[in-house]
Design a protein around this motif. Structure first.
Motif, PDB file in Angstrom:
ATOM      1  N   VAL A 161      83.729  47.793  19.284  1.00  0.00           N
ATOM      2  CA  VAL A 161      82.747  48.676  18.655  1.00  0.00           C
ATOM      3  C   VAL A 161      82.023  47.893  17.581  1.00  0.00           C
ATOM      4  N   LYS A 162      80.705  48.015  17.544  1.00  0.00           N
ATOM      5  CA  LYS A 162      79.898  47.355  16.522  1.00  0.00           C
ATOM      6  C   LYS A 162      78.972  48.385  15.877  1.00  0.00           C
ATOM      7  N   LYS A 163      78.528  48.048  14.703  1.00  0.00           N
ATOM      8  CA  LYS A 163      77.592  48.923  13.999  1.00  0.00           C
ATOM      9  C   LYS A 163      76.321  49.080  14.828  1.00  0.00           C
ATOM     10  N   GLY A 164      75.909  50.323  15.038  1.00  0.00           N
ATOM     11  CA  GLY A 164      74.724  50.600  15.834  1.00  0.00           C
ATOM     12  C   GLY A 164      75.028  51.014  17.256  1.00  0.00           C
ATOM     13  N   ASP A 165      76.265  50.820  17.711  1.00  0.00           N
ATOM     14  CA  ASP A 165      76.637  51.199  19.073  1.00  0.00           C
ATOM     15  C   ASP A 165      76.743  52.711  19.225  1.00  0.00           C
ATOM     16  N   TRP A 166      76.464  53.164  20.437  1.00  0.00           N
ATOM     17  CA  TRP A 166      76.714  54.564  20.793  1.00  0.00           C
ATOM     18  C   TRP A 166      78.023  54.601  21.565  1.00  0.00           C
ATOM     19  N   ILE A 167      78.967  55.411  21.116  1.00  0.00           N
ATOM     20  CA  ILE A 167      80.273  55.470  21.761  1.00  0.00           C
ATOM     21  C   ILE A 167      80.634  56.914  22.085  1.00  0.00           C
ATOM     22  N   GLU A 168      81.549  57.037  23.037  1.00  0.00           N
ATOM     23  CA  GLU A 168      82.089  58.345  23.384  1.00  0.00           C
ATOM     24  C   GLU A 168      83.595  58.285  23.202  1.00  0.00           C
ATOM     25  N   ILE A 169      84.139  59.177  22.365  1.00  0.00           N
ATOM     26  CA  ILE A 169      85.567  59.195  22.094  1.00  0.00           C
ATOM     27  C   ILE A 169      86.035  60.641  22.038  1.00  0.00           C
ATOM     28  N   ASP A 170      87.019  60.959  22.856  1.00  0.00           N
ATOM     29  CA  ASP A 170      87.547  62.331  22.958  1.00  0.00           C
ATOM     30  C   ASP A 170      86.441  63.343  23.227  1.00  0.00           C
ATOM     31  N   MET A 193      93.262  53.136  13.832  1.00  0.00           N
ATOM     32  CA  MET A 193      94.448  53.428  14.623  1.00  0.00           C
ATOM     33  C   MET A 193      94.119  54.404  15.751  1.00  0.00           C
ATOM     34  N   LYS A 194      93.203  55.325  15.493  1.00  0.00           N
ATOM     35  CA  LYS A 194      92.776  56.271  16.522  1.00  0.00           C
ATOM     36  C   LYS A 194      92.021  55.546  17.625  1.00  0.00           C
ATOM     37  N   LEU A 195      91.209  54.572  17.258  1.00  0.00           N
ATOM     38  CA  LEU A 195      90.401  53.850  18.234  1.00  0.00           C
ATOM     39  C   LEU A 195      91.253  53.095  19.245  1.00  0.00           C
ATOM     40  N   ILE A 196      92.350  52.496  18.771  1.00  0.00           N
ATOM     41  CA  ILE A 196      93.161  51.693  19.686  1.00  0.00           C
ATOM     42  C   ILE A 196      94.210  52.531  20.411  1.00  0.00           C
ATOM     43  N   ASN A 197      94.289  53.829  20.092  1.00  0.00           N
ATOM     44  CA  ASN A 197      95.257  54.698  20.750  1.00  0.00           C
ATOM     45  C   ASN A 197      94.604  55.749  21.632  1.00  0.00           C
ATOM     46  N   THR A 198      93.329  55.587  21.915  1.00  0.00           N
ATOM     47  CA  THR A 198      92.631  56.522  22.778  1.00  0.00           C
ATOM     48  C   THR A 198      91.591  55.759  23.584  1.00  0.00           C
ATOM     49  N   ILE A 199      90.995  56.428  24.559  1.00  0.00           N
ATOM     50  CA  ILE A 199      89.976  55.790  25.397  1.00  0.00           C
ATOM     51  C   ILE A 199      88.624  55.887  24.701  1.00  0.00           C
ATOM     52  N   VAL A 200      87.995  54.743  24.488  1.00  0.00           N
ATOM     53  CA  VAL A 200      86.680  54.673  23.855  1.00  0.00           C
ATOM     54  C   VAL A 200      85.691  54.098  24.861  1.00  0.00           C
ATOM     55  N   VAL A 201      84.605  54.813  25.117  1.00  0.00           N
ATOM     56  CA  VAL A 201      83.571  54.341  26.031  1.00  0.00           C
ATOM     57  C   VAL A 201      82.373  53.918  25.201  1.00  0.00           C
ATOM     58  N   ASN A 202      82.033  52.635  25.265  1.00  0.00           N
ATOM     59  CA  ASN A 202      80.862  52.117  24.553  1.00  0.00           C
ATOM     60  C   ASN A 202      79.667  52.256  25.479  1.00  0.00           C
ATOM     61  N   ARG A 203      78.759  53.158  25.130  1.00  0.00           N
ATOM     62  CA  ARG A 203      77.611  53.452  25.983  1.00  0.00           C
ATOM     63  C   ARG A 203      76.453  52.482  25.782  1.00  0.00           C
ATOM     64  N   SER A 204      76.550  51.613  24.796  1.00  0.00           N
ATOM     65  CA  SER A 204      75.500  50.635  24.560  1.00  0.00           C
ATOM     66  C   SER A 204      75.653  49.477  25.539  1.00  0.00           C
ATOM     67  N   THR A 205      74.576  49.115  26.207  1.00  0.00           N
ATOM     68  CA  THR A 205      74.591  48.019  27.170  1.00  0.00           C
ATOM     69  C   THR A 205      73.512  47.013  26.779  1.00  0.00           C
ATOM     70  N   PRO A 206      73.507  45.818  27.397  1.00  0.00           N
ATOM     71  CA  PRO A 206      72.479  44.818  27.056  1.00  0.00           C
ATOM     72  C   PRO A 206      71.054  45.273  27.312  1.00  0.00           C
ATOM     73  N   ILE A 207      70.858  46.255  28.209  1.00  0.00           N
ATOM     74  CA  ILE A 207      69.490  46.682  28.530  1.00  0.00           C
ATOM     75  C   ILE A 207      69.247  48.148  28.184  1.00  0.00           C
ATOM     76  N   GLY A 208      70.043  48.711  27.348  1.00  0.00           N
ATOM     77  CA  GLY A 208      69.792  50.094  26.969  1.00  0.00           C
ATOM     78  C   GLY A 208      71.047  50.858  26.640  1.00  0.00           C
ATOM     79  N   LEU A 209      70.987  52.158  26.915  1.00  0.00           N
ATOM     80  CA  LEU A 209      72.085  53.046  26.545  1.00  0.00           C
ATOM     81  C   LEU A 209      72.441  53.945  27.730  1.00  0.00           C
ATOM     82  N   SER A 210      73.718  53.975  28.059  1.00  0.00           N
ATOM     83  CA  SER A 210      74.203  54.831  29.132  1.00  0.00           C
ATOM     84  C   SER A 210      74.699  56.146  28.530  1.00  0.00           C
TER      85      SER A 210
END
Length: 256
Positions: free
Chosen positions: A118-127, A156-173
């Motif tokens: 995860v990086k600053k500016g990323d769009w993520i999906e968690i829970d 600790m929550k991030l490494i104990n659950t499924i995190v989907v990083n929606r940011s890709t090299p060509i946009g956002l999923s």
């Protein structure tokens, strides 16, 4: 009282304490040298990690090393004082217990930052929550949802659950959930969604996927997967999609 006698007593005392004092000085010098070596190792190995994170690791390392050195020095200088040694032992155990959660979270933060999950500016999906990372502090990440709500997630929550990083090299999923009353047929709802997507087609990287997620007696639930070019237009795209779907299906619920 004879002054010479007093001087002799002091000299004998210093003579007896000299080995202990020398040993204590060696321990303190060794701890200082160990901290310096740790600084060079950490700054050399963790070059890609933020400087403030390394400084925080070093701060904890200094507390542990110097605290251990003080306990060792006290044991060397006052070996006969059992009560004092027990107190120091209790204090040492209390410090370790106090730092345990901090060290665990620090390790989780190191894993998240070093692996680039995860990086600053990323769009993520968690829970099931979709948010944009706006800051990463010492305890966790701070995100912002579409509704401008602030969300805090510990490392600790991030490494104990499924995190989907929606940011890709060509946009956002992204995924958009569309729920419609079951009074409409599956074909009608799918067609309405498809026509509404055409209004934002120029902002999409590829053809969207429209899948029927669930079908119940009172409602139909579709999952729309889209890949957009510019994440900054996410809000306007979802808003336009929602507006067009509700023009035909007023009771539809659109969620991201």
């Amino acid at each position: 009282m004879d002054v010479n006698y007093i001087i002799d007593v002091i000299l004998k005392g210093l003579e007896m304490m000299a080995p202990r004092i020398i040993a204590s000085i060696i321990v303190l010098l060794a701890s200082w040298l160990l901290v310096k070596i740790l600084e060079k190792i950490l700054y050399g190995v963790l070059r890609q990690v933020e400087r403030r994170y390394i400084d925080r690791i070093l701060e904890i390392a200094r507390v542990v090393v110097y605290g251990s050195a003080v306990v060792i020095v006290a044991a060397i200088l006052f070996p006969e004082t059992q009560a004092f040694s027990i107190i120091l032992l209790i204090i040492g155990l209390a410090v370790i217990a106090m730092l345990l959660d901090v060290l665990r979270n620090l390790g989780a933060e190191f894993y998240v930052r070093s692996r680039g999950i995860v990086k600053k500016g990323d769009w993520i999906e968690i829970d099931g929550v979709f948010l944009r990372v706006i800051d990463m502090d010492t305890l966790g990440i701070i995100g912002e949802t579409h509704g401008m709500e602030r969300v805090f997630i510990p490392y600790m929550k991030l490494i104990n659950t499924i995190v989907v990083n929606r940011s890709t090299p060509i946009g956002l999923s992204i995924k958009v959930r569309v729920t419609a009353p079951a009074t409409y047929s599956v074909e009608v709802v799918r067609d309405v969604i498809l026509k509404s997507i055409k209004a934002v087609a120029e902002d999409l990287v590829s053809e969207p996927a429209i899948n029927l997620a669930s079908m119940k007696s009172d409602r139909l639930e579709f999952m729309v997967e889209m890949h957009i070019w510019n994440y900054r237009k996410l809000g306007s795209i979802v808003e336009e999609l929602s507006r067009r779907i509700r023009e035909t299906i007023p009771d539809a619920i659109i969620e991201t």
